[in-house]
Design an enzyme around this catalytic site. Structure first.
Site, PDB file in Angstrom:
ATOM      1  N   ARG A  42       0.839  -1.213   0.000  1.00  0.00           N
ATOM      2  CA  ARG A  42       0.000   0.000   0.000  1.00  0.00           C
ATOM      3  C   ARG A  42       0.872   1.261   0.000  1.00  0.00           C
ATOM      4  NH1 ARG A  42      -2.506  -3.770  -0.787  1.00  0.00           N
ATOM      5  NH2 ARG A  42      -4.372  -4.542   0.270  1.00  0.00           N
ATOM      6  N   SER A  72     -10.283   0.613   4.092  1.00  0.00           N
ATOM      7  CA  SER A  72      -9.433   0.371   5.276  1.00  0.00           C
ATOM      8  C   SER A  72      -8.820   1.689   5.722  1.00  0.00           C
ATOM      9  CB  SER A  72      -8.294  -0.586   4.930  1.00  0.00           C
ATOM     10  OG  SER A  72      -8.815  -1.775   4.394  1.00  0.00           O
ATOM     11  N   GLU A 121      -3.810   4.577   6.502  1.00  0.00           N
ATOM     12  CA  GLU A 121      -3.653   4.358   5.059  1.00  0.00           C
ATOM     13  C   GLU A 121      -4.281   5.522   4.284  1.00  0.00           C
ATOM     14  OE1 GLU A 121      -4.355   0.301   3.449  1.00  0.00           O
ATOM     15  OE2 GLU A 121      -5.750   1.293   2.082  1.00  0.00           O
TER      16      GLU A 121
HETATM   17  P1  FAD Z   1      -8.322   9.852  -4.228  1.00  0.00           P
HETATM   18  O1  FAD Z   1      -8.961   9.512  -2.941  1.00  0.00           O
HETATM   19  O2  FAD Z   1      -8.956  10.909  -5.052  1.00  0.00           O
HETATM   20  O3  FAD Z   1      -6.800  10.252  -3.973  1.00  0.00           O
HETATM   21  C1  FAD Z   1      -5.973   9.452  -3.150  1.00  0.00           C
HETATM   22  C2  FAD Z   1      -4.567  10.093  -3.105  1.00  0.00           C
HETATM   23  O4  FAD Z   1      -3.977  10.048  -4.399  1.00  0.00           O
HETATM   24  C3  FAD Z   1      -4.614  11.585  -2.739  1.00  0.00           C
HETATM   25  O5  FAD Z   1      -3.475  11.858  -1.984  1.00  0.00           O
HETATM   26  C4  FAD Z   1      -4.571  12.303  -4.085  1.00  0.00           C
HETATM   27  O6  FAD Z   1      -3.985  13.580  -3.993  1.00  0.00           O
HETATM   28  C5  FAD Z   1      -3.703  11.363  -4.903  1.00  0.00           C
HETATM   29  N1  FAD Z   1      -4.071  11.331  -6.329  1.00  0.00           N
HETATM   30  C6  FAD Z   1      -5.259  10.942  -6.876  1.00  0.00           C
HETATM   31  N2  FAD Z   1      -5.189  10.965  -8.212  1.00  0.00           N
HETATM   32  C7  FAD Z   1      -3.942  11.396  -8.525  1.00  0.00           C
HETATM   33  C8  FAD Z   1      -3.270  11.640  -9.752  1.00  0.00           C
HETATM   34  N3  FAD Z   1      -3.849  11.469 -10.936  1.00  0.00           N
HETATM   35  N4  FAD Z   1      -1.989  12.094  -9.716  1.00  0.00           N
HETATM   36  C9  FAD Z   1      -1.372  12.302  -8.528  1.00  0.00           C
HETATM   37  N5  FAD Z   1      -1.967  12.082  -7.332  1.00  0.00           N
HETATM   38  C10 FAD Z   1      -3.229  11.634  -7.336  1.00  0.00           C
HETATM   39  N6  FAD Z   1      -7.743   0.345  -1.706  1.00  0.00           N
HETATM   40  C11 FAD Z   1      -7.028  -0.781  -1.965  1.00  0.00           C
HETATM   41  O7  FAD Z   1      -5.815  -0.712  -2.199  1.00  0.00           O
HETATM   42  N7  FAD Z   1      -7.619  -2.005  -1.962  1.00  0.00           N
HETATM   43  C12 FAD Z   1      -8.924  -2.178  -1.732  1.00  0.00           C
HETATM   44  O8  FAD Z   1      -9.416  -3.290  -1.750  1.00  0.00           O
HETATM   45  C13 FAD Z   1      -9.714  -1.015  -1.435  1.00  0.00           C
HETATM   46  N8  FAD Z   1     -11.017  -1.129  -1.127  1.00  0.00           N
HETATM   47  C14 FAD Z   1     -11.748  -0.030  -0.847  1.00  0.00           C
HETATM   48  C15 FAD Z   1     -13.112  -0.182  -0.521  1.00  0.00           C
HETATM   49  C16 FAD Z   1     -13.895   0.918  -0.241  1.00  0.00           C
HETATM   50  C17 FAD Z   1     -15.348   0.734   0.107  1.00  0.00           C
HETATM   51  C18 FAD Z   1     -13.320   2.222  -0.286  1.00  0.00           C
HETATM   52  C19 FAD Z   1     -14.168   3.426  -0.043  1.00  0.00           C
HETATM   53  C20 FAD Z   1     -11.971   2.391  -0.579  1.00  0.00           C
HETATM   54  C21 FAD Z   1     -11.171   1.263  -0.853  1.00  0.00           C
HETATM   55  N9  FAD Z   1      -9.798   1.366  -1.158  1.00  0.00           N
HETATM   56  C22 FAD Z   1      -9.067   0.258  -1.438  1.00  0.00           C
HETATM   57  C23 FAD Z   1      -9.146   2.684  -1.149  1.00  0.00           C
HETATM   58  C24 FAD Z   1      -9.294   3.453  -2.494  1.00  0.00           C
HETATM   59  O9  FAD Z   1     -10.369   2.955  -3.244  1.00  0.00           O
HETATM   60  C25 FAD Z   1      -8.018   3.379  -3.343  1.00  0.00           C
HETATM   61  O10 FAD Z   1      -6.922   3.884  -2.636  1.00  0.00           O
HETATM   62  C26 FAD Z   1      -8.151   4.138  -4.657  1.00  0.00           C
HETATM   63  O11 FAD Z   1      -7.030   3.902  -5.468  1.00  0.00           O
HETATM   64  C27 FAD Z   1      -8.289   5.648  -4.466  1.00  0.00           C
HETATM   65  O12 FAD Z   1      -8.589   6.224  -5.726  1.00  0.00           O
HETATM   66  P2  FAD Z   1      -9.213   7.665  -5.848  1.00  0.00           P
HETATM   67  O13 FAD Z   1      -9.221   8.023  -7.285  1.00  0.00           O
HETATM   68  O14 FAD Z   1     -10.506   7.736  -5.156  1.00  0.00           O
HETATM   69  O15 FAD Z   1      -8.119   8.537  -5.090  1.00  0.00           O
HETATM   70  P1  NAP Z   2      -9.554 -10.531   4.872  1.00  0.00           P
HETATM   71  O1  NAP Z   2      -9.679 -11.372   3.663  1.00  0.00           O
HETATM   72  O2  NAP Z   2     -10.463 -10.724   6.027  1.00  0.00           O
HETATM   73  O3  NAP Z   2      -8.056 -10.573   5.374  1.00  0.00           O
HETATM   74  C1  NAP Z   2      -7.685  -9.812   6.497  1.00  0.00           C
HETATM   75  C2  NAP Z   2      -6.212  -9.654   6.523  1.00  0.00           C
HETATM   76  O4  NAP Z   2      -5.528 -10.874   6.355  1.00  0.00           O
HETATM   77  C3  NAP Z   2      -5.582  -8.724   5.545  1.00  0.00           C
HETATM   78  O5  NAP Z   2      -4.543  -8.150   6.254  1.00  0.00           O
HETATM   79  C4  NAP Z   2      -4.984  -9.579   4.487  1.00  0.00           C
HETATM   80  O6  NAP Z   2      -3.834  -8.984   3.897  1.00  0.00           O
HETATM   81  C5  NAP Z   2      -4.578 -10.775   5.294  1.00  0.00           C
HETATM   82  N1  NAP Z   2      -4.674 -12.031   4.538  1.00  0.00           N
HETATM   83  C6  NAP Z   2      -5.771 -12.795   4.370  1.00  0.00           C
HETATM   84  N2  NAP Z   2      -5.469 -13.897   3.646  1.00  0.00           N
HETATM   85  C7  NAP Z   2      -4.162 -13.807   3.347  1.00  0.00           C
HETATM   86  C8  NAP Z   2      -3.255 -14.634   2.626  1.00  0.00           C
HETATM   87  N3  NAP Z   2      -3.668 -15.781   2.069  1.00  0.00           N
HETATM   88  N4  NAP Z   2      -1.984 -14.233   2.523  1.00  0.00           N
HETATM   89  C9  NAP Z   2      -1.568 -13.076   3.061  1.00  0.00           C
HETATM   90  N5  NAP Z   2      -2.370 -12.239   3.754  1.00  0.00           N
HETATM   91  C10 NAP Z   2      -3.646 -12.619   3.903  1.00  0.00           C
HETATM   92  O7  NAP Z   2      -9.637  -8.981   4.440  1.00  0.00           O
HETATM   93  P2  NAP Z   2     -10.866  -8.111   4.003  1.00  0.00           P
HETATM   94  O8  NAP Z   2     -10.937  -6.951   4.894  1.00  0.00           O
HETATM   95  O9  NAP Z   2     -12.087  -8.947   3.775  1.00  0.00           O
HETATM   96  O10 NAP Z   2     -10.354  -7.587   2.602  1.00  0.00           O
HETATM   97  C11 NAP Z   2     -10.189  -8.472   1.524  1.00  0.00           C
HETATM   98  C12 NAP Z   2      -9.120  -7.916   0.595  1.00  0.00           C
HETATM   99  O11 NAP Z   2      -9.510  -6.634   0.111  1.00  0.00           O
HETATM  100  C13 NAP Z   2      -7.779  -7.727   1.286  1.00  0.00           C
HETATM  101  O12 NAP Z   2      -6.775  -8.026   0.359  1.00  0.00           O
HETATM  102  C14 NAP Z   2      -7.766  -6.256   1.645  1.00  0.00           C
HETATM  103  O13 NAP Z   2      -6.461  -5.729   1.677  1.00  0.00           O
HETATM  104  C15 NAP Z   2      -8.588  -5.654   0.506  1.00  0.00           C
HETATM  105  N6  NAP Z   2      -9.308  -4.448   0.955  1.00  0.00           N
HETATM  106  C16 NAP Z   2      -8.614  -3.294   1.048  1.00  0.00           C
HETATM  107  C17 NAP Z   2      -9.255  -2.141   1.441  1.00  0.00           C
HETATM  108  C18 NAP Z   2      -8.496  -0.843   1.486  1.00  0.00           C
HETATM  109  O14 NAP Z   2      -9.119   0.200   1.613  1.00  0.00           O
HETATM  110  N7  NAP Z   2      -7.205  -0.866   1.395  1.00  0.00           N
HETATM  111  C19 NAP Z   2     -10.593  -2.152   1.779  1.00  0.00           C
HETATM  112  C20 NAP Z   2     -11.265  -3.361   1.709  1.00  0.00           C
HETATM  113  C21 NAP Z   2     -10.621  -4.511   1.288  1.00  0.00           C
HETATM  114  P3  NAP Z   2      -3.866  -7.956   2.632  1.00  0.00           P
HETATM  115  O15 NAP Z   2      -4.487  -6.701   3.091  1.00  0.00           O
HETATM  116  O16 NAP Z   2      -2.426  -7.782   2.314  1.00  0.00           O
HETATM  117  O17 NAP Z   2      -4.603  -8.589   1.523  1.00  0.00           O
END
Ligand code: FAD
Ligand code: NAP
Length: 340
Positions: A165, A239, A336
């Site tokens: 991340r 998250s 994050e």
């Molecule tokens: P923004 O929120 O608009 O911006 C995020 C950051 O990036 C800010 O600092 C902004 O200034 C910068 N930025 C945006 N666009 C640009 C650009 N073109 N150039 C330079 N800087 C820029 N993330 C995960 O990794 N995995 C997930 O599974 C995941 N699940 C999510 C589930 C939900 C319900 C929600 C609400 C969020 C989740 N996220 C997840 C987080 C989010 O969706 C991601 O981080 C996504 O990439 C953000 O995109 P955005 O366009 O909305 O960015």
């Molecule tokens: P989950 O499947 O309940 O897992 C919880 C945690 O366990 C996470 O830290 C995940 O790591 C880790 N994990 C589970 N299985 C794993 C494996 N086989 N090997 C290594 N790590 C493992 O998580 P969840 O909340 O339902 O989310 C599912 C996936 O969506 C995850 O990958 C999560 O990162 C992603 N997600 C991200 C966001 C966001 O905003 N960043 C929001 C929702 C969901 P990882 O996080 O490295 O996968």
């Protein structure tokens, strides 16, 4: 000159639904627009914030500067070889729509990243990841414009310093570049990743015996819809904290008191990734609500806005969690979500 609006409400442009304003706002649909807006911003000497879909930000106050929404559109197949399609998507493309397009075209490799909110331009920022896939696995290059001298630069994979991340754009190059487009290297032959979480279970329930891109995408969408709050219904930014990666020694020490602590060892690093959701639950926050801020009952790692929470209140709530988790486990949770 582009249309720049003053005292523009950002409520609909951030998935937490926080009611704040930008002193100036502009939506750019072309690279030339971005260049002229940057000229204006430099003359005004006003701070700049680039926004995509607003799904990974928390506004704690009005933004006293220019919010530039990157709305560049377009998807092109740049080239192909025996193994890969090289697909370029402009920054303003919606991420999930891009995934659906790739699934339709049989461009393999990002099906596990279905239903992540936000736009393509932000995807390299934190190396988005889910269900065992991160964009670093399919990333070829990106184009970005330097906000000061306005030259366009190509970043290759190694230049981006992708981590969990994380990328160089969240660290050394923070606020220095606007990402214009990202090129992905997507496989012609599938290598499916269904071992993570309950994808296999979901496929079984769907009665799928031979998974393909479309059925994996569908399974991921179903799992996410069941577990995560829809930001259109309940404000959130996914998250709120990263899953901490801790020394094995600390993990073993915690295990003495909490034998059931889940952990995923990271090979050759003597470290273990611990689900932050578990730590937060043990600290007593699962489903906990204070006013309009709370931990989502089905996934405590997601902080939610139950109505009219302020960004400051959500931030204070998150500080409380950090403090309690640190006290109980000696682990410092890291946010994050990008705080403004
Ligand atoms: P923004 O929120 O608009 O911006 C995020 C950051 O990036 C800010 O600092 C902004 O200034 C910068 N930025 C945006 N666009 C640009 C650009 N073109 N150039 C330079 N800087 C820029 N993330 C995960 O990794 N995995 C997930 O599974 C995941 N699940 C999510 C589930 C939900 C319900 C929600 C609400 C969020 C989740 N996220 C997840 C987080 C989010 O969706 C991601 O981080 C996504 O990439 C953000 O995109 P955005 O366009 O909305 O960015
Ligand atoms: P989950 O499947 O309940 O897992 C919880 C945690 O366990 C996470 O830290 C995940 O790591 C880790 N994990 C589970 N299985 C794993 C494996 N086989 N090997 C290594 N790590 C493992 O998580 P969840 O909340 O339902 O989310 C599912 C996936 O969506 C995850 O990958 C999560 O990162 C992603 N997600 C991200 C966001 C966001 O905003 N960043 C929001 C929702 C969901 P990882 O996080 O490295 O996968």
């Amino acid at each position: 000159m582009e249309h720049i609006q003053s005292f523009f409400s950002l409520t609909r442009l951030n998935s937490f639904g926080i009611d704040v304003k930008a002193k100036y706002f502009c939506k750019a649909n072309a690279i030339d627009n971005i260049l002229s807006v940057l000229d204006w911003q430099q003359k005004q000497q006003t701070p700049l914030l680039v926004l995509g879909g607003g799904s990974n930000v928390l506004f704690t106050k009005d933004f006293d500067g220019l919010v530039l929404q990157n709305a560049l559109k377009g998807i092109t197949l740049e080239k192909e070889d025996d193994t890969y399609y090289y697909v370029k998507a402009m920054a303003g493309e919606n991420w999930h729509e891009f995934v659906c397009y790739c699934v339709e075209q049989q461009y393999q490799g990002i099906e596990n990243l279905s239903l992540i909110p936000g736009n393509v331009g932000a995807s390299p920022m934190q190396n988005i990841g889910a269900y065992g896939v991160e964009i670093k696995d399919v990333f070829e290059s990106l184009e970005a414009i330097h906000v000061q001298d306005k030259h366009i630069q190509v970043f290759q994979h190694a230049d981006c310093q992708f981590g969990y991340r994380d990328s160089i754009f969240k660290n050394a190059l923070r606020n220095q570049y606007i990402i214009l487009s990202v090129t992905f290297k997507l496989r012609k032959q599938p290598i499916y990743n269904t071992s993570y979480g309950n994808i296999e279970q979901a496929l079984e329930q769907m009665k799928v015996t031979t998974p393909d891109m479309a059925s994996i995408a569908k399974a991921v969408i179903q799992i996410r819809q069941q577990k995560l709050p829809d930001p259109k219904v309940l404000g959130n930014a996914g998250s709120f904290f990263k899953n901490p990666i801790i020394p094995d020694q600390l993990f073993e020490a915690i295990k003495l008191k909490y034998p059931q602590i889940p952990g995923f060892p990271i090979s050759q690093t003597n470290t273990t990734k611990v689900p932050a959701a578990w730590l937060i639950e043990q600290a007593g926050f699962k489903g906990f609500r204070l006013g309009d801020v709370g931990c989502y009952p089905l996934q405590p790692l997601v902080l939610v806005n139950y109505g009219n929470a302020s960004g400051e209140a959500i931030y204070a709530f998150s500080s409380n969690i950090i403090e309690r988790v640190a006290k109980e486990f000696n682990i410092e949770l890291e946010r994050e979500v990008n705080i403004y």
